[in-house]
Design an enzyme around this catalytic site. Structure first.
Site, PDB file in Angstrom:
ATOM      1  N   PHE A  59       0.815  -1.224   0.000  1.00 19.78           N
ATOM      2  CA  PHE A  59       0.000   0.000   0.000  1.00 19.78           C
ATOM      3  C   PHE A  59       0.841   1.263   0.000  1.00 19.78           C
ATOM      4  O   PHE A  59       0.374   2.324  -0.407  1.00 19.78           O
ATOM      5  CB  PHE A  59      -1.010   0.013   1.155  1.00 19.78           C
ATOM      6  CG  PHE A  59      -0.435  -0.265   2.517  1.00 19.78           C
ATOM      7  CD1 PHE A  59       0.236   0.705   3.239  1.00 19.78           C
ATOM      8  CD2 PHE A  59      -0.596  -1.525   3.080  1.00 19.78           C
ATOM      9  CE1 PHE A  59       0.754   0.444   4.493  1.00 19.78           C
ATOM     10  CE2 PHE A  59      -0.089  -1.800   4.349  1.00 19.78           C
ATOM     11  CZ  PHE A  59       0.585  -0.813   5.053  1.00 19.78           C
ATOM     12  N   GLY A  62       1.370   3.492  -3.328  1.00 15.91           N
ATOM     13  CA  GLY A  62       0.454   4.531  -3.786  1.00 15.91           C
ATOM     14  C   GLY A  62      -0.072   5.426  -2.687  1.00 15.91           C
ATOM     15  O   GLY A  62      -0.831   6.354  -2.945  1.00 15.91           O
ATOM     16  N   HIS A  63       0.313   5.179  -1.439  1.00 20.42           N
ATOM     17  CA  HIS A  63      -0.244   5.938  -0.294  1.00 20.42           C
ATOM     18  C   HIS A  63       0.881   6.374   0.629  1.00 20.42           C
ATOM     19  O   HIS A  63       1.002   5.825   1.720  1.00 20.42           O
ATOM     20  CB  HIS A  63      -1.238   5.063   0.454  1.00 20.42           C
ATOM     21  CG  HIS A  63      -2.174   5.822   1.338  1.00 20.42           C
ATOM     22  ND1 HIS A  63      -1.907   6.110   2.652  1.00 20.42           N
ATOM     23  CD2 HIS A  63      -3.386   6.347   1.089  1.00 20.42           C
ATOM     24  CE1 HIS A  63      -2.929   6.756   3.186  1.00 20.42           C
ATOM     25  NE2 HIS A  63      -3.842   6.909   2.248  1.00 20.42           N
ATOM     26  N   PHE A  64       1.637   7.226   0.447  1.00 19.18           N
ATOM     27  CA  PHE A  64       1.869   8.038  -0.739  1.00 19.18           C
ATOM     28  C   PHE A  64       3.331   7.875  -1.077  1.00 19.18           C
ATOM     29  O   PHE A  64       4.152   7.832  -0.171  1.00 19.18           O
ATOM     30  CB  PHE A  64       1.537   9.502  -0.457  1.00 19.18           C
ATOM     31  CG  PHE A  64       0.107   9.709  -0.020  1.00 19.18           C
ATOM     32  CD1 PHE A  64      -0.902   9.825  -0.959  1.00 19.18           C
ATOM     33  CD2 PHE A  64      -0.227   9.763   1.322  1.00 19.18           C
ATOM     34  CE1 PHE A  64      -2.222  10.030  -0.571  1.00 19.18           C
ATOM     35  CE2 PHE A  64      -1.542   9.957   1.719  1.00 19.18           C
ATOM     36  CZ  PHE A  64      -2.546  10.081   0.780  1.00 19.18           C
ATOM     37  N   VAL A  69       2.307   6.712   4.249  1.00 22.97           N
ATOM     38  CA  VAL A  69       1.457   6.703   5.441  1.00 22.97           C
ATOM     39  C   VAL A  69       0.565   5.468   5.363  1.00 22.97           C
ATOM     40  O   VAL A  69      -0.047   5.210   4.322  1.00 22.97           O
ATOM     41  CB  VAL A  69       0.576   7.975   5.504  1.00 22.97           C
ATOM     42  CG1 VAL A  69      -0.374   7.923   6.684  1.00 22.97           C
ATOM     43  CG2 VAL A  69       1.440   9.228   5.571  1.00 22.97           C
TER      44      VAL A  69
END
Length: 160
Positions: A59, A62-64, A69
């Site tokens: 994750f 893409g986050h971020f 985070v």
């Protein structure tokens, strides 16, 4: 084997490792969000688990990318999985229950601080009540002793 309050009722050696967790939960990579069980008190209906947050988590791509985070919904999911371990141990016979639990409700969710790579997320879940196949929990996620998220979580069990 220890006879501490955490193990006296369950007769499990703590910490509970990932192999036993995988026997209790249907989740697998990349969605298994509990790495270890640190405390378990089935009389008090309380479990404390650990999630090691790594930059290698998918994750974070893409986050971020520039400011990784952990998504808050995944912190809530990690809490629910910790509760699932406790519930499966409570209901199981020979280490396996025939129920599969789904999260059906989240109330009063609060996110106080960001969780970032390198953090050790401590997941503290208490079952408030169980009504037939429904479990109601309160959970707090902590990093370095500070509450980073909390929520009331309801899960429902269905025959698998």
């Amino acid at each position: 084997m220890s006879d501490s309050p955490a193990t006296a009722h369950t007769r499990l050696e703590l910490p509970i490792d990932i192999i036993k967790i995988q026997a209790l939960l249907p989740h697998r990579y990349p969605f298994l969000l509990v790495d270890r069980i640190l405390e378990l008190d089935q009389k008090q209906k309380r479990i404390v688990a650990q999630k090691n947050v790594s930059i290698n988590e998918p994750f974070f791509q893409g986050h971020f990318p520039e400011h990784p985070v952990m998504p808050g919904v995944l912190i809530i999911e990690a809490l629910a999985q910790a509760g699932g371990v406790m519930t499966q141990l409570d209901l199981s016979h020979n280490g396996h229950s025939s129920l599969l639990f789904y999260m059906v409700r989240v109330d009063n969710a609060r996110f106080n601080k960001q969780v970032v790579p390198g953090d050790i997320l401590i997941l503290d879940m208490t079952m408030k009540r169980r009504i037939r196949n429904m479990g109601c929990y309160y959970g707090e996620a902590r990093v370095n002793g500070e509450v980073v998220a909390c929520a009331d979580i309801m899960c429902a069990g269905v025959r698998s």
